[in-house]
Design a protein around this motif. Structure first.
Motif, short mmCIF file in Angstrom:
data_model
loop_
_atom_site.label_atom_id
_atom_site.label_comp_id
_atom_site.label_asym_id
_atom_site.label_seq_id
_atom_site.Cartn_x
_atom_site.Cartn_y
_atom_site.Cartn_z
N ALA A 170 44.55 40.78 29.95
CA ALA A 170 43.68 40.11 30.91
C ALA A 170 42.26 39.93 30.39
CB ALA A 170 43.65 40.90 32.22
N CYS A 171 41.70 38.78 30.67
CA CYS A 171 40.28 38.50 30.43
C CYS A 171 39.78 37.84 31.71
CB CYS A 171 40.09 37.58 29.22
SG CYS A 171 38.37 37.16 28.89
N ILE A 172 39.20 38.67 32.58
CA ILE A 172 38.92 38.25 33.95
C ILE A 172 37.42 38.24 34.24
CG2 ILE A 172 39.29 38.89 36.38
CD1 ILE A 172 41.92 40.19 35.52
N PHE A 192 45.63 36.20 29.22
CA PHE A 192 45.36 35.19 30.24
C PHE A 192 43.90 35.28 30.64
CE2 PHE A 192 46.55 38.80 32.97
CZ PHE A 192 45.58 38.75 33.97
N PHE A 193 43.38 34.17 31.15
CA PHE A 193 41.96 34.03 31.45
C PHE A 193 41.81 33.60 32.90
CE2 PHE A 193 43.06 33.07 27.12
CZ PHE A 193 42.17 33.81 26.37
N GLN A 194 40.83 34.21 33.58
CA GLN A 194 40.69 33.93 35.01
C GLN A 194 39.22 33.96 35.41
OE1 GLN A 194 42.99 36.63 37.43
NE2 GLN A 194 43.20 35.14 39.08
N LYS A 196 37.20 34.47 38.14
CA LYS A 196 37.62 35.17 39.35
C LYS A 196 36.56 35.19 40.46
CE LYS A 196 40.71 37.95 41.35
NZ LYS A 196 42.00 37.42 41.83
N LEU A 225 39.79 25.52 37.45
CA LEU A 225 39.85 26.97 37.20
C LEU A 225 38.82 27.71 38.04
CD1 LEU A 225 40.15 26.86 33.30
CD2 LEU A 225 41.97 27.45 34.90
N CYS A 229 40.49 29.96 40.90
CA CYS A 229 40.66 31.29 40.29
C CYS A 229 42.05 31.49 39.70
CB CYS A 229 40.36 32.42 41.27
SG CYS A 229 38.73 32.34 42.01
N ARG A 230 42.79 30.43 39.44
CA ARG A 230 44.14 30.60 38.89
C ARG A 230 44.05 31.07 37.44
NH1 ARG A 230 45.93 27.09 35.16
NH2 ARG A 230 45.18 24.93 35.08
N LYS A 231 45.11 31.68 36.99
CA LYS A 231 45.17 32.18 35.63
C LYS A 231 45.43 31.05 34.64
CE LYS A 231 47.05 36.71 36.95
NZ LYS A 231 48.20 37.63 36.80
N THR A 233 46.87 30.42 30.96
CA THR A 233 47.67 31.10 29.94
C THR A 233 47.89 30.18 28.74
OG1 THR A 233 49.66 30.42 31.15
CG2 THR A 233 48.80 32.62 31.61
#
Length: 327
Positions: A170-172, A192-194, A196, A225, A229-231, A233
C-alpha cells in the motif's frame, strides 16, 4: 594558478579534438547492462547504518558506495507517519543534500507495505485540536502547520541528489504526496496507490494535487482518483506514475539499487545539475528553462569532470573507474 589553468585548457582542447577527430569514427560510450554495473559497484557486505542519521521513524543505511537507503521504519504501525516522521524527514534530506559522499538515494518502506499514510491517532491533537484563541489565530496556526508538513516532502525535490522511490504494498494518502516528490518511481506487482484524503473529510494538501497531474499528465485520471479515493493498481505503469513494475519486493529493490549504482558512477556535477535544471524547467516555460540552463552551465561547464569523462570515453574506460571529486 595561470599555468594550471593553461594546462587544463590544453588538455580540454586535446580531448575534444581526439573525440571529434575522424581517426575515432567508431568511438561511442559502451552501455553495459545495468546489472553488471551494480555488481561491480555494490559491496557484498551487509549495509550499515549511516553516521549522523539516527531517527525514530526512519532507518538510513549505506547501501553501497555513494548510495543511501532511507527506509520508513515503523513496520508495526504500517509505516504510518507520526509526529517524529515530519521532523526527521526534513532533517534527513537536508543532511543528504549536504553530504558530499552521497550521489543517489533509494527510499522504501520496511515490512509489508510502503506506508498507510498519516498516523491519525498520533497526529489528532495537532490536526483536530489546533491552537488559537479565535478563528484568525487558529487559522494562522493551521496554515503554519500545513506549510511545515508540505516542506517535509518538498525537501526531497529540493535535494540535488536523485531520489528513487521503491514501493511495495500500500501507498496511501501522504504516501502519494511523498512519492510524487521523488525523481524516479519503481513498484512491485502488489503495489497500489490511493489518494485517500477525501474519505477522511479533507482535500489533499501536501503535494499530491499539485504534483500528480504533472507526473502522469492526465488531469481526468487525477480528478477521478482524488474525488473517489479508489485504488490505482495496474494503471500505475501505463499512466506514468511508475517507470517499472517488478514481480516482488526483492526484485524491485535490487533494480532500484542497480539504478542508483549506475547513477552514482556519473559525474556528481553533471547529475545534480541535471536534476536542478529538470526541476526548474517543470514549472517554467521552455524559454525560461533554456535561459536558466545557459546561466547554470556558464560556470558548470568549467568542471574537471568533463575532462575526466571525455578522457574515459577516448580511452574506452568505464566511468566507475573514474574518480570524481566530492560535491
Amino acid at each position: 594558478m595561470a599555468a594550471a589553468v593553461a594546462v587544463s585548457h590544453s588538455l580540454r582542447s586535446l580531448l575534444i579534438r581526439r573525440v571529434m577527430a575522424p581517426t575515432h569514427p567508431g568511438l561511442s560510450l559502451s552501455l553495459r547492462p545495468m546489472n553488471s554495473i551494480a555488481q561491480d559497484a555494490t559491496s557484498t557486505a551487509a549495509p550499515r547504518d549511516a553516521p549522523d542519521h539516527n531517527y525514530e521513524s526512519l532507518r538510513v543505511t549505506e547501501a553501497q558506495k555513494h548510495v543511501l537507503h532511507v527506509q520508513l521504519n515503523r513496520p508495526e504501525k504500517r509505516n504510518a507517519m507520526n509526529k517524529a516522521f515530519w521532523r526527521e524527514m526534513m532533517e534527513c534530506f537536508n543532511k543528504i543534500a549536504q553530504d558530499p559522499d552521497c550521489r543517489a538515494v533509494v527510499i522504501s518502506g520496511a515490512g509489508k507495505l510502503f506506508t498507510a499514510g498519516i498516523d491519525l491517532m498520533d497526529m489528532a491533537s495537532e490536526i483536530l485540536r489546533p491552537q488559537g484563541d479565535d478563528v484568525a489565530r487558529t487559522s494562522w496556526y493551521l496554515r503554519s502547520l500545513i506549510s511545515k508538513y508540505q516542506e517535509t516532502f518538498s525537501v526531497i525535490k529540493k535535494c540535488p541528489k536523485p531520489v528513487i522511490a521503491a514501493i511495495h504494498g500500500a501507498c496511501i494518502g501522504a504516501g502519494v504526496d511523498l512519492i510524487t516528490a521523488c525523481d524516479i518511481r519503481y513498484c512491485a506487482q502488489n503495489a497500489f496507490f490511493q489518494v485517500k484524503e477525501v474519505d477522511i473529510g479533507l482535500a489533499a494538501d501536501l503535494g499530491t494535487l499539485q504534483r500528480l497531474p504533472k507526473v502522469i499528465g492526465n488531469q481526468s485520471l487525477v480528478n477521478e482518483l482524488a474525488f473517489t479515493c479508489r485504488k490505482m493498481t495496474d494503471e500505475a505503469l501505463g499512466s506514468g506514475l511508475v517507470s517499472r513494475v517488478f514481480p516482488d519486493e526483492v526484485q524491485m529493490l535490487d533494480a532500484a539499487f542497480t539504478l542508483a549504482a549506475e547513477i552514482s558512477t556519473k559525474s556528481p556535477v553533471a547529475v545534480q545539475s541535471t536534476k536542478i535544471n529538470l526541476v526548474y524547467s517543470r514549472n517554467h516555460s521552455v524559454a525560461e528553462g533554456l535561459n536558466y540552463a545557459a546561466t547554470w552551465n556558464m560556470s558548470m561547464l568549467q568542471t574537471q569532470d568533463i575532462v575526466k569523462s571525455v578522457q574515459a570515453a577516448v580511452e574506452k574506460q568505464e566511468l566507475k573507474n573514474v574518480t570524481f571529486s566530492k560535491l
